[in-house]
Scaffold this active site. Structure first.
Site, PDB file in Angstrom:
ATOM      1  N   TYR A 272      -2.964  -0.331  10.364  1.00  0.00           N
ATOM      2  CA  TYR A 272      -2.752  -0.616   9.025  1.00  0.00           C
ATOM      3  C   TYR A 272      -1.452  -0.278   8.442  1.00  0.00           C
ATOM      4  O   TYR A 272      -0.644  -1.094   7.732  1.00  0.00           O
ATOM      5  CB  TYR A 272      -3.619  -0.108   7.974  1.00  0.00           C
TER       6      TYR A 272
ATOM      7  N   SER B 255       0.806  -1.376   0.021  1.00  0.00           N
ATOM      8  CA  SER B 255      -0.058  -0.158  -0.061  1.00  0.00           C
ATOM      9  C   SER B 255       0.881   1.207   0.074  1.00  0.00           C
ATOM     10  O   SER B 255       1.916   1.060   0.494  1.00  0.00           O
ATOM     11  CB  SER B 255      -0.882   0.011   1.200  1.00  0.00           C
TER      12      SER B 255
END
Length: 276
Positions: free
Chosen positions: A147, A134
């Site tokens: 995250y 990501s």
């Protein structure tokens, strides 16, 4: 290429589903996996070879890996670790168990899976491991700490694995999507409401904005791309003689990779503080 079996995790929707359908058109033998048997059954009705594999459940990982290896005749050519989710919330509000669950799915589970399929790749002297990372594995943003932690860890994990597998014929690549049109926001909202009590937090005003963002229908921004945008880099990572270590997909990912490299930390922090 039809004997090149590729196992993909997280295929119920989004990037995983697009990858499973897309790789078939390139001649790969795709084994799609999902967290639930219900979703796997749906994919089988759509013409995909599918099985259940839940990265948060070690027993499910072992059963799924064994089934995938059986279907592939004993070894996989490729593994696309796509499955994962985002757990929003300020770190001070984050129950330790919530952070543990985030890392269990986004890091520990895929490590378990890699260890089960890697011996076959090493024995064959070829293989590809592709990890779905990501932009939040490159830069940190508020209220995404769990995250961020999982994706920063995945970046370091994958770099280390790439170095340790040098010369074996097994290559490791990271795909760094950025904003992609998937069910990610829906799943993140559910995780937030399950783990965080916004009204008792000093961040409750910001949480209202977070929920508004997660509840927004349609594309999350003008730089958002469809899930299929990840297919071209995935195919390159799986088929090129010289796969790249990293594949940034969207403009924000490329931009923040440059900013992290060239901006002083304080300037980058000021920019990142504007995002909720």
């Amino acid at each position: 290429m039809s004997n090149r079996y590729v196992l993909i995790t997280g295929c119920s929707s989004g990037i995983g589903l697009a990858a499973a359908k897309g790789l078939k058109t390139y001649g790969f033998s795709v084994i799609a996996s999902t967290r639930s048997e219900e979703d796997a059954a749906r994919l089988r009705k759509e013409g995909l070879t599918a099985l259940r594999l839940d990265l948060s459940d070690p027993a499910s990982i072992e059963e799924g890996a064994a089934e995938a290896l059986y279907l592939a005749g004993g070894r996989l050519y490729g593994l696309f670790n796509n499955a994962g989710y985002g757990q929003p919330g300020a770190l001070e509000d984050m129950p330790t168990e919530a952070l543990r669950e985030q890392l269990e799915t986004n890091l520990f589970g895929l490590h378990h899976l890699i260890r089960l399929v890697l011996p076959g790749m090493l024995a064959a002297g070829e293989g590809r491991i592709v990890q779905n990372s990501s932009v939040l594995g490159l830069v940190a943003m508020r209220y995404r700490g769990a995250y961020n932690a999982s994706k920063f860890a995945l970046e370091g994990y994958s770099d280390t694995l790439r170095l340790e597998l040098a010369g074996t014929g097994v290559n490791v690549s990271l795909i760094e999507p950025g904003p992609i049109d998937t069910h990610f926001r829906i799943n993140a909202r559910a995780a937030f409401l399950r783990q965080i009590d916004p009204e008792t937090s000093r961040h409750r005003q910001e949480y209202r904005q977070t929920l508004k963002r997660l509840e927004k229908e349609g594309l999350s921004g003008r730089f958002t791309l469809p899930a299929e945008a990840c297919l071209t880099p995935l195919v390159h990572a799986l088929s090129s003689r010289r796969p790249k270590a990293r594949y940034p997909v969207t403009f924000p990912t490329r931009l923040f990779a440059l900013l992290r490299r060239f901006l002083p930390t304080k300037m980058l922090d000021k920019l990142l503080m504007k995002s909720i």
